[in-house]
Design an enzyme around this catalytic site. Structure first.
Site, PDB file in Angstrom:
ATOM      1  N   LYS A  52     -30.649 -35.497 -32.964  1.00 24.88           N
ATOM      2  CA  LYS A  52     -31.320 -35.678 -31.671  1.00 24.88           C
ATOM      3  C   LYS A  52     -32.840 -35.671 -31.824  1.00 24.88           C
ATOM      4  CE  LYS A  52     -27.265 -33.885 -29.462  1.00 24.88           C
ATOM      5  NZ  LYS A  52     -26.568 -32.777 -28.776  1.00 24.88           N
ATOM      6  N   GLN A  96     -27.468 -26.747 -27.497  1.00 26.66           N
ATOM      7  CA  GLN A  96     -26.557 -27.385 -28.458  1.00 26.66           C
ATOM      8  C   GLN A  96     -25.238 -26.619 -28.557  1.00 26.66           C
ATOM      9  OE1 GLN A  96     -26.947 -30.410 -30.199  1.00 26.66           O
ATOM     10  NE2 GLN A  96     -24.782 -29.947 -30.498  1.00 26.66           N
ATOM     11  N   ASP A 119     -27.658 -33.441 -20.556  1.00 26.04           N
ATOM     12  CA  ASP A 119     -26.315 -33.548 -21.139  1.00 26.04           C
ATOM     13  C   ASP A 119     -25.258 -33.829 -20.060  1.00 26.04           C
ATOM     14  OD1 ASP A 119     -26.007 -33.526 -23.867  1.00 26.04           O
ATOM     15  OD2 ASP A 119     -26.044 -31.338 -24.068  1.00 26.04           O
TER      16      ASP A 119
HETATM   17  C1  BQF Z   1     -21.766 -40.577 -36.669  1.00 26.43           C
HETATM   18  C2  BQF Z   1     -20.477 -33.209 -30.827  1.00 26.43           C
HETATM   19  C3  BQF Z   1     -18.289 -32.194 -30.828  1.00 26.43           C
HETATM   20  C4  BQF Z   1     -18.813 -31.037 -30.270  1.00 26.43           C
HETATM   21  C5  BQF Z   1     -20.154 -30.951 -29.961  1.00 26.43           C
HETATM   22  C6  BQF Z   1     -23.645 -39.645 -35.316  1.00 26.43           C
HETATM   23  C7  BQF Z   1     -23.400 -37.549 -34.169  1.00 26.43           C
HETATM   24  C8  BQF Z   1     -22.154 -37.394 -34.721  1.00 26.43           C
HETATM   25  C9  BQF Z   1     -21.636 -38.375 -35.551  1.00 26.43           C
HETATM   26  C10 BQF Z   1     -23.948 -36.511 -33.256  1.00 26.43           C
HETATM   27  C11 BQF Z   1     -21.401 -34.296 -31.127  1.00 26.43           C
HETATM   28  C12 BQF Z   1     -20.938 -35.552 -31.769  1.00 26.43           C
HETATM   29  C13 BQF Z   1     -22.752 -34.133 -30.854  1.00 26.43           C
HETATM   30  C14 BQF Z   1     -22.373 -39.490 -35.840  1.00 26.43           C
HETATM   31  C15 BQF Z   1     -23.790 -35.160 -31.214  1.00 26.43           C
HETATM   32  C16 BQF Z   1     -21.978 -36.670 -31.730  1.00 26.43           C
HETATM   33  O1  BQF Z   1     -22.502 -41.383 -37.284  1.00 26.43           O
HETATM   34  O2  BQF Z   1     -20.544 -40.681 -36.663  1.00 26.43           O
HETATM   35  C17 BQF Z   1     -24.161 -38.676 -34.481  1.00 26.43           C
HETATM   36  O3  BQF Z   1     -25.018 -36.006 -33.529  1.00 26.43           O
HETATM   37  N1  BQF Z   1     -23.272 -36.157 -32.111  1.00 26.43           N
HETATM   38  C18 BQF Z   1     -23.175 -32.916 -30.241  1.00 26.43           C
HETATM   39  O4  BQF Z   1     -24.352 -32.729 -29.955  1.00 26.43           O
HETATM   40  O5  BQF Z   1     -22.290 -31.958 -29.949  1.00 26.43           O
HETATM   41  C19 BQF Z   1     -20.974 -32.030 -30.240  1.00 26.43           C
HETATM   42  C20 BQF Z   1     -19.115 -33.273 -31.110  1.00 26.43           C
END
Ligand code: BQF
Length: 292
Positions: A52, A96, A119
């Site tokens: 992020k 987060q 969010d």
């Molecule tokens: C990729 C998230 C579950 C629980 C809390 C790129 C992200 C992930 C994968 C990423 C996620 C999942 C995020 C890829 C943010 C997605 O290339 O496949 C980016 O940073 N995500 C989160 O903030 O909280 C979570 C999944």
């Protein structure tokens, strides 16, 4: 079969945002500013928050990463949220997830000012979304809508089966796909761990959105020829041959499902980057006071 490139699309949208931001700043507006609160040292949380911060840089936003120790109390976290709510320099912020187990995430999310809840997790934003009012949309469902739109995927009248019913993906996704809009206008079925005829229902889907959190849960025998397959799963599976010792595996058995699909998202570089991109879209909207 068309492979949906979420990483490339996210980058493209971030560049569009950056252009808009530079115009705002040239016109004397404050640069959009996203803050992220990271509690503890869960490696997944750290990786998400790092993505992020990087996306903020690409979009031309200011970002602040606020770290708190693993044993930070719920009350300390609430005080921090109140400071951020009242900080006029911050357009939006996120806490987060996942949080350490001693902190009740639902209680924390309630303390975020809905106007800064980029969010889209606050119940007020969820309720407004459900009623079709202007709202910050939850990032993953919003990123998926962007993807469908940018790839000009027809959704009107289609049967969409959402696998999973979480508050951050499955539940809001089902509402958004059913709404009177594009993308939307689907007939939606939600299936989950207690669904008795899950395979039969998924097999009837024109659009499958898999968000159940089980690696390779959707197998080729569950997929209709020509289906659109959106894989939300980000499962860490041990893999000694990688630097990190794991690799990311989706909820879809990609290798065997892809040949049957008309469109499919990969993992990684599918829905994940679009989730982060959607957060940036919400932050820009907040800076422009487009929702509230
Ligand atoms: C990729 C998230 C579950 C629980 C809390 C790129 C992200 C992930 C994968 C990423 C996620 C999942 C995020 C890829 C943010 C997605 O290339 O496949 C980016 O940073 N995500 C989160 O903030 O909280 C979570 C999944």
């Amino acid at each position: 079969m068309i492979l949906i490139n979420g990483a490339e699309l996210a980058e493209e949208i971030l560049q569009e945002i950056r252009q808009e931001v530079e115009i705002l700043v040239a016109n004397g507006k404050r640069r959009p500013h996203l803050a992220a609160v990271l509690v503890g040292n869960n490696p997944a949380s750290l990786s998400y928050v790092t993505n992020k911060v990087k996306s903020c840089e690409t979009a031309g936003f200011r970002s602040s990463l606020i770290k708190r120790d693993e044993n930070c109390t719920e009350q300390e976290l609430i005080s921090l949220i109140e400071e951020l709510n009242n900080d006029p320099e911050i357009d939006g912020f996120i806490v987060q997830l996942p949080l350490p187990r001693h902190i009740d995430a639902d209680n924390i999310l309630l303390k975020i000012d809905p106007k800064k809840d980029v969010d889209g997790f606050h119940p007020l934003n969820f309720g407004r979304m459900a009623q079709g009012l202007p709202a910050f949309l939850p990032a993953t469902p919003s990123g998926i809508l962007q993807m469908l739109e940018r790839y000009k995927i027809e959704t009107d009248g289609k049967h969409c089966v959402v696998i999973g019913r979480s508050n951050i993906v499955g539940n809001p996704m089902s509402i958004l796909m059913a709404r009177k809009a594009y993308p939307g206008n689907c007939t939606v079925t939600i299936v989950h761990s207690r669904t008795s005829n899950l395979k039969d229902l998924v097999k009837q889907a024109d659009i499958i959105i898999a968000a159940i959190g089980i690696p390779k849960f959707v197998t080729s025998d569950m997929v209709k020829e020509g289906a659109i397959v959106i894989d939300v799963g980000i499962n860490r599976v041990a893999d000694a041959s990688t630097k990190s010792g794991f690799r990311l595996v989706g909820d879809v058995d990609f290798e065997h499902v892809a040949p049957k699909a008309s469109f499919i998202t990969p993992v990684p570089k599918g829905v994940g980057p679009m989730t982060v991109c959607a957060l940036m879209i919400n932050t820009l909207k907040s800076a422009k006071s487009e929702i509230y």
